[in-house]
Enzyme design. Structure first.
Site, short mmCIF file in Angstrom:
data_model
loop_
_atom_site.label_atom_id
_atom_site.label_comp_id
_atom_site.label_asym_id
_atom_site.label_seq_id
_atom_site.Cartn_x
_atom_site.Cartn_y
_atom_site.Cartn_z
N ASP A 1 -2.79 1.23 10.58
CA ASP A 1 -1.45 0.78 10.92
C ASP A 1 -1.29 0.67 12.43
O ASP A 1 -1.79 1.51 13.18
CB ASP A 1 -0.44 1.79 10.34
CG ASP A 1 0.96 1.23 10.27
OD1 ASP A 1 1.13 0.12 9.76
OD2 ASP A 1 1.90 1.94 10.70
N ASP B 1 6.84 -2.53 3.86
CA ASP B 1 7.96 -2.63 4.79
C ASP B 1 8.82 -3.88 4.58
O ASP B 1 9.81 -4.06 5.28
CB ASP B 1 7.44 -2.65 6.24
CG ASP B 1 7.00 -1.28 6.72
OD1 ASP B 1 7.51 -0.27 6.20
OD2 ASP B 1 6.15 -1.22 7.62
N GLU C 1 -4.16 -3.85 10.94
CA GLU C 1 -2.75 -4.27 10.81
C GLU C 1 -2.34 -4.85 12.15
O GLU C 1 -2.05 -4.13 13.11
CB GLU C 1 -1.89 -3.06 10.42
CG GLU C 1 -0.45 -3.43 10.05
CD GLU C 1 0.47 -3.47 11.25
OE1 GLU C 1 0.78 -4.59 11.74
OE2 GLU C 1 0.86 -2.40 11.71
#
Length: 493
Positions: free
Chosen positions: A292, A392, A339
């Protein structure tokens, strides 16, 4: 590379009787569903033990697993629990929602019973687990035991002698809290034992697990307390700078995450040992790791500690390729997904390309009617992971029916030729399944055509996230066949 596809659904979202998804029967059933559906990947969110706010991206440890995922029926079969220890316990009244407050009280209470009953039943494999994981396990268990003694206060608010780990204080708490320390070690032993059994089964079906690694750790974590030198802290061990994102079109004040910033100069002097350990352990529990906020390794937004917003931050250079060369020198080539969403400079793109790791393409971001987006499928390259959305995002249906700009929705319908006969959600999934991307991934919610009531996370909010659970009856053979057919049609079986 072979064309493949997969589904995102976190362990917490699995159905089951005890308040949250676990590593029990329903996880094995979901793996069987993925097999029937012709899928190659099961993507999950971080498995780490969650802290305040229940986010898997804010945990008490970068290494410890989430006790909530331990299956009680499996503990019963192993002789660590009797049914009467948990069968009548209220873990939550809604089987489509996770009540984390109730779980925190009730599940940990049941696991304490399992610990008491485990004494004199644990064999050499338990001792071997403790030896193998000694580089993090004891510090974590001690941290959790002390936190329990101090009414769950952050280690920043502990007495100075234990906050700063003075030797006499460490000795005292190791003796005083010996039973509690062993309890937390037992919890981790059971967590990993159940997880590795599940992972072995999933892999036996030809399915790989894609896991998720947050780039940062929480301030209130065993990681920062036991390794303060690895972070930018002052003499009182208060963070000097914290992480976030600068202001953008989505947030005028940016995002203030509050995670401590790494002391990359110190970490470089150690050969990035902490990071090498973290990556090594991640590849024991996952087959592929999505990191991430990957751009933070090239440059990251740091904000002075105490600021109320992220406005007064600055970009600072990260370790870049030095870190990944150090990791590769020890672990070899690792299977990472970068990401790479958000604001990307040329330097970030060059860094990602130099690593060779595939980036992410989010179809829901593609349909800005004002300009042509790099997320449109005709602009994909093979070495990327094409997603309908992530944890998300809105679900497709939520975006299509509620939150999407009308012009963007019309653009989407025209581009993908969405129609009622096929089903709008299936046409949207077709957008990534038919693309040139080596790998395509969709949310389970998008296959089920669920709205935003099933959304996992709304960034920058707390209290209502990470709660959605699947109904068992939704996983039908008919749905598995539909997923298999589109997967086979586009050569991803």
């Amino acid at each position: 590379m072979k064309r493949r596809s997969g589904i995102i659904m976190h362990i917490s979202s699995l159905p089951g009787k005890y308040g949250i998804g676990t590593f029990g029967k329903e996880a094995y059933d979901f793996a069987d569903f993925l097999k029937k559906a012709g899928q190659s990947y099961w993507q999950i969110l971080p498995l780490n033990q969650t802290s305040y706010g229940d986010s898997p991206y804010q945990s008490f440890s970068a290494f410890a697993g989430n006790p909530y995922f331990i299956d009680l029926d499996m503990l019963n079969k192993e002789g660590f629990l009797d049914e009467k220890d948990y069968i009548n316990t209220n873990f939550g009244d809604d089987d489509e929602d996770v009540d984390y407050g109730l779980l925190f009280i009730e599940k940990l209470k049941v696991l304490r019973i399992a610990y008491e009953k485990s004494k004199y039943k644990l064999g050499e494999d338990y001792e071997e687990f403790k030896r193998e994981q000694s580089f993090w396990l004891h510090d974590y268990a001690l941290y959790m035991a002390i936190k329990g003694r101090f009414n769950l206060k952050s280690w920043q608010n502990w007495a100075e002698d234990i906050k700063k780990r003075y030797a006499y204080s460490m000795d005292y708490y190791n003796r005083e809290l010996a039973s509690d320390i062993e309890y937390w070690k037992f919890i981790q032993y059971i967590f990993f034992k159940q997880w590795y059994k599940l992972k072995k089964y999933v892999n036996s079906l030809g399915i790989d697990i894609i896991g998720d690694m947050p780039i940062y750790v929480a301030e209130d974590s065993a990681d920062v307390w036991s390794n303060p030198q690895a972070f930018l802290l002052d003499e009182n061990q208060i963070p000097i700078k914290v992480a976030g994102c600068p202001p953008d079109a989505f947030s005028k004040t940016g995002q203030l995450w509050g995670n401590p910033i790494y002391d990359w100069d110190y970490l470089e002097k150690t050969g990035y040992k902490w990071w090498v350990d973290r990556v090594r352990e991640s590849f024991k529990i996952y087959d592929v790791v999505r990191i991430d906020h990957f751009r933070g390794f090239e440059s990251y937004w740091e904000v002075p500690y105490g600021e109320k917003t992220a406005i007064n931050g600055q970009w600072t250079k990260g370790p870049g390729m030095k870190l990944f060369k150090a990791i590769e020198s020890v672990l070899g080539r690792v299977n990472v997904i970068a990401e790479d969403l958000g604001y990307l400079t040329d330097e970030v793109l060059e860094f990602r390309d130099e690593t060779g790791f595939p980036g992410m393409k989010i179809l829901q971001f593609a349909f800005d009617s004002r300009e042509e987006s790099d997320y449109l499928p005709h602009k994909y390259i093979k070495n990327c992971i094409a997603y309908t959305g992530t944890h998300d995002n809105d679900t497709f249906r939520g975006w299509y029916e509620l939150t999407g700009n009308k012009k963007d929705i019309e653009y989407c319908k025209k581009y993908l030729k969405l129609n009622d006969k096929e089903g709008y959600n299936w046409g949207f999934i077709r957008g990534v399944w038919s693309s040139v991307a080596d790998t395509s991934i969709a949310l389970m919610q998008d296959f089920l055509n669920l709205g935003n009531e099933s959304r996992m996370n709304m960034p920058s909010t707390t209290g209502t996230n990470w709660r959605w659970r699947l109904k068992k009856e939704m996983l039908t053979d008919e749905l598995a066949n539909e997923i298999y057919n589109i997967t086979k049609l586009y050569g991803r079986c």
